[in-house]
Write an enzyme that holds these catalytic residues in place. Structure first.
Site, PDB file in Angstrom:
ATOM      1  N   ASN A   1     -39.432 -52.721 -39.306  1.00 52.19           N
ATOM      2  CA  ASN A   1     -38.587 -51.820 -40.105  1.00 52.19           C
ATOM      3  C   ASN A   1     -39.493 -50.825 -40.836  1.00 52.19           C
ATOM      4  O   ASN A   1     -40.708 -50.830 -40.631  1.00 52.19           O
ATOM      5  CB  ASN A   1     -37.729 -52.636 -41.082  1.00 52.19           C
ATOM      6  CG  ASN A   1     -38.596 -53.499 -41.965  1.00 52.19           C
ATOM      7  OD1 ASN A   1     -39.395 -52.992 -42.753  1.00 52.19           O
ATOM      8  ND2 ASN A   1     -38.474 -54.813 -41.826  1.00 52.19           N
TER       9      ASN A   1
ATOM     10  N   ASP B   1     -34.913 -60.478 -39.792  1.00 53.27           N
ATOM     11  CA  ASP B   1     -34.004 -61.626 -39.687  1.00 53.27           C
ATOM     12  C   ASP B   1     -34.084 -62.253 -38.293  1.00 53.27           C
ATOM     13  O   ASP B   1     -33.745 -63.421 -38.125  1.00 53.27           O
ATOM     14  CB  ASP B   1     -32.564 -61.174 -39.966  1.00 53.27           C
ATOM     15  CG  ASP B   1     -32.367 -60.869 -41.444  1.00 53.27           C
ATOM     16  OD1 ASP B   1     -32.899 -61.628 -42.274  1.00 53.27           O
ATOM     17  OD2 ASP B   1     -31.711 -59.863 -41.777  1.00 53.27           O
TER      18      ASP B   1
ATOM     19  N   LYS C   1     -29.085 -67.848 -52.403  1.00 51.33           N
ATOM     20  CA  LYS C   1     -30.529 -68.073 -52.381  1.00 51.33           C
ATOM     21  C   LYS C   1     -31.045 -68.647 -53.702  1.00 51.33           C
ATOM     22  O   LYS C   1     -32.244 -68.783 -53.895  1.00 51.33           O
ATOM     23  CB  LYS C   1     -31.249 -66.765 -52.013  1.00 51.33           C
ATOM     24  CG  LYS C   1     -30.734 -66.167 -50.683  1.00 51.33           C
ATOM     25  CD  LYS C   1     -31.624 -65.072 -50.136  1.00 51.33           C
ATOM     26  CE  LYS C   1     -30.996 -64.429 -48.894  1.00 51.33           C
ATOM     27  NZ  LYS C   1     -31.928 -63.628 -48.100  1.00 51.33           N
TER      28      LYS C   1
END
Ligand code: PMT
Length: 403
Positions: A209, A278, A340
């Site tokens: 990315n 991911d 999380k």
């Protein structure tokens, strides 16, 4: 840390005087109010006009010029300065400052100030090694002034050795450290992740990315300036990590997971600013994938969610995540806090101008477990880092201690 501070740059007469222009530019870029003072010899090497243009302020060269506003100007400047940096500092200015001689604007300003003074020497190696100069440096340090080490290499006089002006980046680091003031994170160990991960497809291609690592870098540097012991686990980034920060380089999400777990148990605070992939290609191709006559399909496997794994074992550590979102920014970020087990999350709205990947600025909201949202305007990533650390320090204080 530098933004809004008044920095007086003293320039003395050596060939490295031209580098002071770069220093002034870097300081102005970081938001400092810069005033330059040049000795008569410095004006032989570069012109006041250069420094006036770069600093946007008048340049002081003579003691007895008509003042621009009425105050005793060298005393006014000495009072106004948050810091004085002399770069380059010749053997002559070191000697004068060490003996309290005040016979021009710069030496007088140095004698009149109560603020920190940083000298970045540059001179011929024999002048530097001369016992008189070395004694002067010790005397200056004894008076509480700061004298930087010189660089090694080719000198303008044709000699080789010590005596080169320290890199501008190093001088900037030293300035930041002197301006940082309090060390509220002294005694704390912090772990920060930064940058992208790269998930190899074959020996020449990977999935990744746009993360540059700048946000994580700002967080790491800010924590260091606040006194923390910092480990930065980073994917492939093109940034020089400051001395004193422990850097661990990784490529894939799995490598980042392993590196983070190794350090995690010893840490009090963890901030996950990295943009972790991911998914990774399910199949590892040992050889370059050949071009086909038809479309090809990639099968992707889920990577571990490192932050979610840390959330399960966090105990009383402070755990902060980032969320890179393009829609329903706060709602999506809130969902991640719960899933999380975070103390708060920093939500970037990637569709905002000047926010998210690669920019020097960011526009974020801090989202807390009780649904409070603190929306910040666009600011530099350094300023965002300060905000984030101030909120973490509040949590640490509320809990008494962490880790
Ligand atoms: O590096 P810069 O160019 O300065 O850009 C900054 C940034 C946009 C990369 C940074 O500010 C940022 O938002 N980082 C998090 C990007 C991201 O991965 O967001 P996410 O919503 O996919 O993940 C949420 C959180 O879980 C993040 O803290 C991430 O580190 C973590 N995560 C995600 C996936 C995964 N497999 N493991 C994780 O730990």
């Amino acid at each position: 840390m530098i933004k809004g501070k008044v920095v007086v740059v003293g320039v003395t007469g050596g060939i490295a005087a031209y580098k002071s222009a770069e220093l002034v530019r870097a300081l102005v870029k970081r938001g400092a109010e810069v005033y330059c003072v040049m000795t008569a010899s410095a004006c032989q090497f570069i012109t006041p006009l250069t420094l006036r243009t770069l600093s946007g302020n008048p340049v002081y060269t003579k003691m007895f010029d008509e003042p621009r506003v009425w105050d005793v100007e060298h005393v006014g400047l000495a009072d106004k300065a948050d810091l004085i940096v002399v770069a380059p500092a010749t053997a002559n200015i070191l000697a004068k400052a060490a003996c309290g001689i005040a016979d021009d604007f710069l030496s007088t300003t140095i004698l009149a100030t109560n603020s920190p003074v940083l000298f970045a020497p540059a001179m011929n190696v024999n002048m530097l090694n001369n016992r008189v100069t070395q004694d002067n440096i010790k005397r200056l340090e004894g008076f509480g002034h700061h004298v930087m080490a010189t660089g090694h290499g080719d000198l303008a006089c044709g000699y080789q050795g010590e005596g080169r002006l320290a890199d501008i980046e190093e001088i900037m680091f030293a300035i930041e450290e002197l301006l940082a003031g309090d060390k509220p994170l002294q005694g704390y160990k912090v772990l920060i992740t930064a940058g992208p991960t790269q998930e190899p497809l074959d020996p020449v291609r990977y999935l990744t990315n746009h993360s540059s690592g700048k946000m994580g870098y700002s967080l790491a540097r800010c924590a260091q300036l606040m006194g923390a012991e910092v480990t930065l686990v980073c994917g492939p980034i093109d940034l020089n990590v400051p001395k004193g920060i422990k850097r661990v380089d990784v490529q894939t999400a799995e490598e980042m997971y392993q590196a983070v777990l190794t350090v995690f148990t010893e840490c009090d605070v963890v901030i996950k600013a990295a943009a972790v992939a991911d998914y990774r290609p399910k199949q590892k191709n040992e050889n370059k994938i050949k071009k086909q006559n038809s479309d090809i399909y990639l099968e992707l496997a889920r990577n571990k969610d490192i932050l979610a794994e840390l959330g399960k074992i966090k105990e009383d550590r402070v755990l902060v995540g980032f969320a890179a979102e393009t829609e329903d920014v706060v709602a999506n970020a809130s969902e991640k806090i719960k899933r999380k087990n975070l103390d708060f999350i920093v939500a970037n709205d990637l569709l905002q101008e000047g926010a998210g990947f690669k920019h020097d600025t960011n526009t974020v909201s801090l989202v807390f477990p009780n649904a409070t949202v603190k929306r910040l305007p666009q600011m530099s990533k350094d300023a965002v880092a300060v905000e984030i650390w101030q909120n973490i320090i509040k949590i640490i204080k509320m809990r008494g201690s962490v880790g």
